[in-house]
Design an enzyme around this catalytic site. Structure first.
Site, PDB file in Angstrom:
ATOM      1  N   LYS A 111       0.813  -1.218   0.000  1.00 59.32           N
ATOM      2  CA  LYS A 111       0.000   0.000   0.000  1.00 59.32           C
ATOM      3  C   LYS A 111       0.845   1.266   0.000  1.00 59.32           C
ATOM      4  O   LYS A 111       0.448   2.275  -0.565  1.00 59.32           O
ATOM      5  CB  LYS A 111      -0.935   0.020   1.218  1.00 59.32           C
ATOM      6  N   LYS A 194      -7.210 -11.507  -6.650  1.00 61.64           N
ATOM      7  CA  LYS A 194      -8.352 -11.568  -5.747  1.00 61.64           C
ATOM      8  C   LYS A 194      -9.489 -10.666  -6.224  1.00 61.64           C
ATOM      9  O   LYS A 194      -9.219  -9.592  -6.762  1.00 61.64           O
ATOM     10  CB  LYS A 194      -7.878 -11.087  -4.363  1.00 61.64           C
ATOM     11  N   LYS A 197     -12.632  -4.630  -4.441  1.00 61.50           N
ATOM     12  CA  LYS A 197     -13.394  -3.423  -4.771  1.00 61.50           C
ATOM     13  C   LYS A 197     -12.524  -2.373  -5.437  1.00 61.50           C
ATOM     14  O   LYS A 197     -13.018  -1.420  -6.001  1.00 61.50           O
ATOM     15  CB  LYS A 197     -14.112  -2.858  -3.544  1.00 61.50           C
TER      16      LYS A 197
END
Ligand code: TRP
Length: 332
Positions: A111, A194, A197
């Site tokens: 991230k 995966k 969203k």
């Protein structure tokens, strides 16, 4: 005593991966365990959130919990920021967390990206907040997806470090509960990623709020390979898309993957996709209907969260007091 704790971030649309990987399993855990399910809004703000959206997403996740069958009479449902002991315990536990442990966290590395110096402290200490969520309730079991296993291991290490520092057995070491089939629902566009969203393509995921037609279309367009469906599990090894679609079918139907493979063996994708589309719609539509009904009554959803946070406050404040005493912080 066994106590379960888990959480979902209120960041945008809930999709089939959240439902099959988390919420659906939680529903069945309620029968046998004391459960606490949190909407982790403090974790969400480690990346930029629009204030209005954060608030509405929090209510949306609450509605999804209830619509999926989480029973607020038995189970505690609340949003993290309404229980201040999570933040307070984060400070205390951060004093037992060596930087070396945090430096190993792969989610932070992903991230933070290349510009590490610009990453915020909250993103770095995210796993300490997660440990606090769990340990504030002395939870013994934590259902998580594969991607959160490393954070859970860190929670165990922090609990152990605290116990050792004071020669106590205060915190139980929380155990991960990784579920079987389709704990990892993959993208419909690429069976190696995966379902997420944050994927740019909405066709990569099925959102709980998608209409019937859209669900059918997304499944029709889902990536496949040129072969018919296999008759044995080991033939799925290099066929991630086939494995994903069969996994979704088996998880939604509560059937073993082996049985689903036997049932579908030799079918071509187009006929399997029709069956799968019908199944997804029959399972997801009732949930999205109920969710929309709940969302019409925001005051009710807030009341559920308020009741949950009162119960959560009570348990976690008692534990926090004990922790402070162990540390030697003067209680006045
Ligand atoms: N970090 C988890 C995720 O992104 C969410 C989470 C926060 C969590 N606190 C938790 C999960 C405590 C389990 C237990 O999926």
């Amino acid at each position: 005593m066994n106590r379960i704790f888990s959480g979902v971030q209120p960041t945008g649309n809930l999709h089939l991966g959240n439902y099959l990987g988390a919420i659906k399993n939680w529903v069945s855990l309620q029968k046998d365990f004391e459960c606490i399910f949190c909407i982790v809004d403090l974790h969400a703000i480690t990346i930029k959130q629009d204030p209005k959206e954060l608030e509405s997403n929090t209510l949306e996740v609450t509605a999804a919990y209830l619509a999926s069958g989480i029973d607020s009479k038995k189970t505690i449902i609340f949003n993290q920021s309404s229980v201040s002991s999570h933040s307070e315990l984060t400070w205390l536990l951060s004093c037992f967390t060596p930087l070396g442990w945090l430096n190993r966290m792969t989610q932070f590395k992903e991230k933070a990206g290349k510009k590490k110096d610009n990453a915020v402290l909250g993103l770095y200490s995210y796993p300490v907040l997660m440990a606090s969520d769990i340990l504030a309730y002395k939870a013994t079991h934590v259902p998580v997806g594969e991607d959160q296993k490393q954070h859970l291991e860190l929670s165990r290490d922090i609990a152990g470090a605290f116990n050792k520092a004071y020669n106590v057995e205060f915190f139980p070491l929380p155990e991960p509960q990784i579920f079987g089939q389709a704990t990892r629902v993959m993208s419909l566009r690429n069976g190696l990623n995966k379902m997420s969203k944050s994927d740019e393509s909405d066709y990569s995921r099925i959102n709980i709020t998608d209409t019937k037609d859209l669900i059918n279309l997304k499944i029709q367009k889902a990536k496949t390979d040129p072969h018919p469906l296999p008759s044995k599990k080991d033939e799925l090894t290099n066929r991630p898309e086939a494995a994903n679609l069969l996994g979704i079918y088996s998880a939604l139907n509560n059937k073993k993957l082996e049985d689903v493979i036997a049932e579908m063996a030799g079918k071509d994708f187009s006929s399997f996709k029709k069956i799968l589309g019908d199944l997804v719609i029959s399972k997801i539509e009732p949930i999205s209907k109920k969710m929309n009904d709940y969302l019409k009554n925001k005051d009710y959803l807030k009341k559920i969260l308020k009741e949950g946070s009162e119960k959560a406050n009570k348990i976690s404040n008692e534990n926090l007091l004990e922790i402070k005493k162990i540390i030697g912080l003067l209680i006045i």
